[in-house]
Scaffold this motif. Sequence first.
Motif, PDB file in Angstrom:
ATOM      1  N   LEU A  57       0.835  -1.192   0.000  1.00 48.55           N
ATOM      2  CA  LEU A  57       0.000   0.000   0.000  1.00 48.55           C
ATOM      3  C   LEU A  57       0.871   1.244   0.000  1.00 48.55           C
ATOM      4  N   LEU A  58       0.375   2.278  -0.622  1.00 42.27           N
ATOM      5  CA  LEU A  58       1.033   3.573  -0.559  1.00 42.27           C
ATOM      6  C   LEU A  58       0.061   4.540   0.097  1.00 42.27           C
ATOM      7  N   SER A  59       0.542   5.261   1.088  1.00 40.00           N
ATOM      8  CA  SER A  59      -0.319   6.233   1.759  1.00 40.00           C
ATOM      9  C   SER A  59      -0.512   7.443   0.854  1.00 40.00           C
ATOM     10  N   THR A  60      -1.495   8.257   1.193  1.00 40.63           N
ATOM     11  CA  THR A  60      -1.738   9.489   0.449  1.00 40.63           C
ATOM     12  C   THR A  60      -0.500  10.380   0.482  1.00 40.63           C
ATOM     13  N   GLU A  61       0.187  10.419   1.624  1.00 40.27           N
ATOM     14  CA  GLU A  61       1.406  11.224   1.744  1.00 40.27           C
ATOM     15  C   GLU A  61       2.509  10.697   0.829  1.00 40.27           C
ATOM     16  N   GLN A  62       2.663   9.362   0.780  1.00 44.47           N
ATOM     17  CA  GLN A  62       3.695   8.778  -0.073  1.00 44.47           C
ATOM     18  C   GLN A  62       3.398   9.037  -1.552  1.00 44.47           C
ATOM     19  N   ILE A  63       2.138   8.890  -1.928  1.00 47.24           N
ATOM     20  CA  ILE A  63       1.743   9.158  -3.318  1.00 47.24           C
ATOM     21  C   ILE A  63       2.012  10.623  -3.650  1.00 47.24           C
ATOM     22  N   GLY A  64       1.634  11.509  -2.735  1.00 46.18           N
ATOM     23  CA  GLY A  64       1.865  12.937  -2.943  1.00 46.18           C
ATOM     24  C   GLY A  64       3.342  13.272  -3.076  1.00 46.18           C
ATOM     25  N   SER A  65       4.174  12.624  -2.274  1.00 47.49           N
ATOM     26  CA  SER A  65       5.614  12.919  -2.333  1.00 47.49           C
ATOM     27  C   SER A  65       6.240  12.431  -3.642  1.00 47.49           C
ATOM     28  N   LEU A  66       5.684  11.403  -4.240  1.00 50.61           N
ATOM     29  CA  LEU A  66       6.218  10.868  -5.496  1.00 50.61           C
ATOM     30  C   LEU A  66       5.584  11.511  -6.735  1.00 50.61           C
ATOM     31  N   HIS A  67       4.453  12.165  -6.551  1.00 52.31           N
ATOM     32  CA  HIS A  67       3.682  12.678  -7.685  1.00 52.31           C
ATOM     33  C   HIS A  67       4.463  13.687  -8.532  1.00 52.31           C
ATOM     34  N   ASN A  68       5.007  14.721  -7.919  1.00 50.89           N
ATOM     35  CA  ASN A  68       5.712  15.757  -8.682  1.00 50.89           C
ATOM     36  C   ASN A  68       6.940  15.214  -9.399  1.00 50.89           C
ATOM     37  N   SER A  69       7.690  14.343  -8.720  1.00 49.81           N
ATOM     38  CA  SER A  69       8.884  13.798  -9.377  1.00 49.81           C
ATOM     39  C   SER A  69       8.494  12.855 -10.519  1.00 49.81           C
ATOM     40  N   SER A  70       7.351  12.175 -10.393  1.00 50.18           N
ATOM     41  CA  SER A  70       6.910  11.311 -11.499  1.00 50.18           C
ATOM     42  C   SER A  70       6.507  12.151 -12.705  1.00 50.18           C
ATOM     43  N   LEU A  71       5.873  13.299 -12.471  1.00 48.85           N
ATOM     44  CA  LEU A  71       5.515  14.188 -13.585  1.00 48.85           C
ATOM     45  C   LEU A  71       6.765  14.757 -14.263  1.00 48.85           C
ATOM     46  N   ALA A  72       7.791  15.065 -13.465  1.00 50.67           N
ATOM     47  CA  ALA A  72       9.051  15.559 -14.043  1.00 50.67           C
ATOM     48  C   ALA A  72       9.685  14.493 -14.932  1.00 50.67           C
ATOM     49  N   VAL A  73       9.614  13.247 -14.506  1.00 51.29           N
ATOM     50  CA  VAL A  73      10.145  12.139 -15.310  1.00 51.29           C
ATOM     51  C   VAL A  73       9.378  12.026 -16.625  1.00 51.29           C
ATOM     52  N   LEU A  74       8.057  12.050 -16.535  1.00 52.11           N
ATOM     53  CA  LEU A  74       7.237  11.908 -17.747  1.00 52.11           C
ATOM     54  C   LEU A  74       7.496  13.067 -18.715  1.00 52.11           C
ATOM     55  N   LYS A  75       7.648  14.252 -18.171  1.00 55.01           N
ATOM     56  CA  LYS A  75       7.950  15.418 -19.020  1.00 55.01           C
ATOM     57  C   LYS A  75       9.305  15.231 -19.701  1.00 55.01           C
TER      58      LYS A  75
END
Length: 189
Positions: A57-75
């Motif tokens: 499981l990933l908590s909401t906080e963990q998902i939030g912490s990874l979200h911006n860096s995942s978007l930077a990767v996709l970009k």
Amino acid sequence: MKKIFLVSVVIFVSLSSLIMTSCSKQENSLPIESLSFKTQLVDVLKSNQTKSSDQSLLSTEQIGSLHNSSLAVLKDFGFTDEELKEYSNKNDPSAIFMAAVFVGFSESNQAPTKSDECFSAEKAKDCLYSTLKDAIGVTVVEEIWNAFQAYKCLTKKILKEAVEQGLKKVPGISIAVLIYDYSSCMGWI
């Protein structure tokens, strides 16, 4: 004699440094955003907070912490702002899975892959296939995979479409399991 010895030591140190630098660059051929994202993802997945009995499981906080860096990767992999709009929900781990897949393909490709180049990454393909197969079943994955394999060149657009088709069939909470299983298959955790 001392001069020859000193020159030999300087040459040896210089060559050693050059070899170590070239080896480390080959090992970490990922772009800096991808390497940073992968490190952060592995840290999160290895934490005790990601496991509940046999479920990952990933908590909401963990998902939030990874979200911006995942978007930077996709970009970095050529996703447009328009394409990234569908990943704007910071509580949805889909962007994290998509970024993990692209990092895995780039890493297996042994070179950063731009949006118009072909991926040739068997390990990453096998991990994506097995991860999706376990999550949504063989029949559905076979349909996606047949379309996926019909192309001679696996580009960013084709890979993106295949992953999105798989994600559409997976309930939101199970995406955390996909992220964990894919990362495990790739040998990151």
